[in-house]
Design a protein around this motif. Structure first.
Motif, short mmCIF file in Angstrom:
data_model
loop_
_atom_site.label_atom_id
_atom_site.label_comp_id
_atom_site.label_asym_id
_atom_site.label_seq_id
_atom_site.Cartn_x
_atom_site.Cartn_y
_atom_site.Cartn_z
N VAL A 194 13.13 26.30 11.25
CA VAL A 194 11.69 26.24 11.50
C VAL A 194 10.91 26.21 10.19
O VAL A 194 9.77 25.74 10.15
N ARG A 195 11.52 26.70 9.11
CA ARG A 195 10.83 26.68 7.81
C ARG A 195 10.66 25.25 7.29
O ARG A 195 9.83 25.00 6.41
N ASP A 196 11.46 24.33 7.81
CA ASP A 196 11.38 22.93 7.38
C ASP A 196 10.30 22.15 8.12
O ASP A 196 10.01 21.01 7.77
N MET A 197 9.70 22.76 9.14
CA MET A 197 8.66 22.06 9.90
C MET A 197 7.43 21.85 9.03
O MET A 197 7.12 22.66 8.16
N GLY A 198 6.74 20.74 9.27
CA GLY A 198 5.52 20.46 8.53
C GLY A 198 5.37 18.98 8.25
O GLY A 198 6.08 18.13 8.79
N VAL A 199 4.42 18.65 7.36
CA VAL A 199 4.12 17.27 7.00
C VAL A 199 4.64 16.99 5.60
O VAL A 199 4.37 17.76 4.66
N TYR A 200 5.36 15.90 5.45
CA TYR A 200 5.94 15.48 4.18
C TYR A 200 5.25 14.19 3.73
O TYR A 200 4.83 13.37 4.54
N ARG A 201 5.17 14.04 2.40
CA ARG A 201 4.54 12.85 1.82
C ARG A 201 5.54 12.10 0.96
O ARG A 201 6.20 12.72 0.10
N CYS A 202 5.65 10.78 1.15
CA CYS A 202 6.42 9.96 0.22
C CYS A 202 5.44 9.02 -0.49
O CYS A 202 4.56 8.45 0.14
N VAL A 203 5.62 8.90 -1.80
CA VAL A 203 4.76 8.06 -2.64
C VAL A 203 5.62 7.01 -3.32
O VAL A 203 6.65 7.33 -3.93
N ALA A 204 5.22 5.74 -3.21
CA ALA A 204 5.90 4.63 -3.89
C ALA A 204 5.05 4.20 -5.08
O ALA A 204 3.87 3.91 -4.94
N ASN A 205 5.67 4.15 -6.26
CA ASN A 205 4.92 3.84 -7.48
C ASN A 205 5.80 3.01 -8.42
O ASN A 205 6.94 3.37 -8.69
N ASN A 206 5.26 1.90 -8.90
CA ASN A 206 5.96 1.09 -9.91
C ASN A 206 5.07 0.80 -11.11
O ASN A 206 5.29 -0.17 -11.84
N ASN A 207 4.03 1.64 -11.29
CA ASN A 207 3.06 1.52 -12.39
C ASN A 207 2.14 0.31 -12.25
O ASN A 207 1.41 -0.02 -13.19
N ILE A 208 2.19 -0.36 -11.10
CA ILE A 208 1.23 -1.41 -10.79
C ILE A 208 0.29 -0.84 -9.74
O ILE A 208 0.71 -0.54 -8.63
N LYS A 209 -0.96 -0.65 -10.10
CA LYS A 209 -1.89 0.04 -9.21
C LYS A 209 -2.29 -0.85 -8.04
O LYS A 209 -2.38 -2.07 -8.18
N PRO A 210 -2.55 -0.20 -6.87
CA PRO A 210 -2.45 1.25 -6.64
C PRO A 210 -1.08 1.61 -6.08
O PRO A 210 -0.40 0.77 -5.48
N PRO A 211 -0.64 2.88 -6.23
CA PRO A 211 0.56 3.33 -5.53
C PRO A 211 0.29 3.40 -4.03
O PRO A 211 -0.86 3.37 -3.59
#
Length: 239
Positions: A194-211
């Protein structure tokens, strides 16, 4: 005795592309410039050709490609020359870059000598950088697992160059693997609690804006539990 000496015709030096064509890297929407320097061109023709499509873009100082739209006050393709007669640089300009503009470009000089057609050429590479984009259909949006079950979160992205993927939790807590952030397109979830429950974020970035970023919710189901409840009816009878 009369000697007749026949002088052989003096042939001028053949054209030569004297420098390598340096690779060009520009973002989508930008402007690329490819330089080709030729010596002793004389009256021979120089062409810029997009090798990947086979299209001839220019001949000498003239743009020959049929589709050359106006972009603002300028054409998509232009050709500029500079230098002295025996050493000239032909600069191919490509504006408002699209991903389709990427590839190899040939600078080619066709040499016409005594009815024999020869060619000298060099090739340059154009890389068009593309901002990252997460693929919704290949990325986890909702993960539901039973307690102690193993699973994973997936974040799939595209872009040029290929983007880095970084995972964090929206509330700032540590990830299930015990660190604040994790780099990789698959985040493992081992023996979920239950401690793993929640909202996760993944960000994709290749230094070309915007991520680009994507949110994913994790739900962990616990098996039902039972507890003993004291019989209040019995207590009342014993009073």
């Amino acid at each position: 005795v009369l000697l007749v000496i026949m002088a052989a015709p003096i042939r001028s030096q053949d054209p030569e592309i004297v420098d390598d064509i340096l690779p060009e890297v520009q973002p989508v929407g930008g402007t690329a410039r490819l330089n080709c320097t030729v010596a002793n061109k004389n009256t021979n023709n120089l062409f810029w050709i997009h090798e990947d499509t086979g299209e001839t873009i220019t001949m000498d100082s003239t743009v020959t490609i049929q589709i050359n739209p106006m972009i603002g006050m300028l054409r998509k393709y232009e050709i500029f020359t500079r230098g002295v007669p025996d050493r000239q640089t032909y600069t191919l300009v490509i504006r408002r870059l699209r991903q389709q503009d990427a590839g190899h470009y040939i600078c080619q000089v066709k040499i016409q000598n005594q009815n024999i057609l020869r060619q000298v050429k060099k090739v340059g590479k154009l890389t068009v950088q593309v901002p990252p984009k997460i693929r919704p259909g290949d990325t986890t949006t909702l993960l539901e697992v039973d307690q102690n079950e193993n699973s994973s979160l997936v974040c799939s992205a595209m872009g040029i160059p290929y983007p880095n993927i970084t995972w964090t939790r929206l509330d700032g807590r540590a990830l299930p693997i015990g660190v604040a952030q994790f780099r990789g397109h698959i985040l493992p979830l081992t023996k979920g609690t239950v401690r793993d429950m929640g909202v996760y974020r993944c960000v994709a970035n290749n230094n070309i804006k915007p991520p680009d970023e994507h949110l994913c919710e994790v739900r962990v189901f616990q098996p039902p539990t039972t507890r003993t409840v004291q019989n209040s009816v019995g207590q009342a009878q014993n009073r």
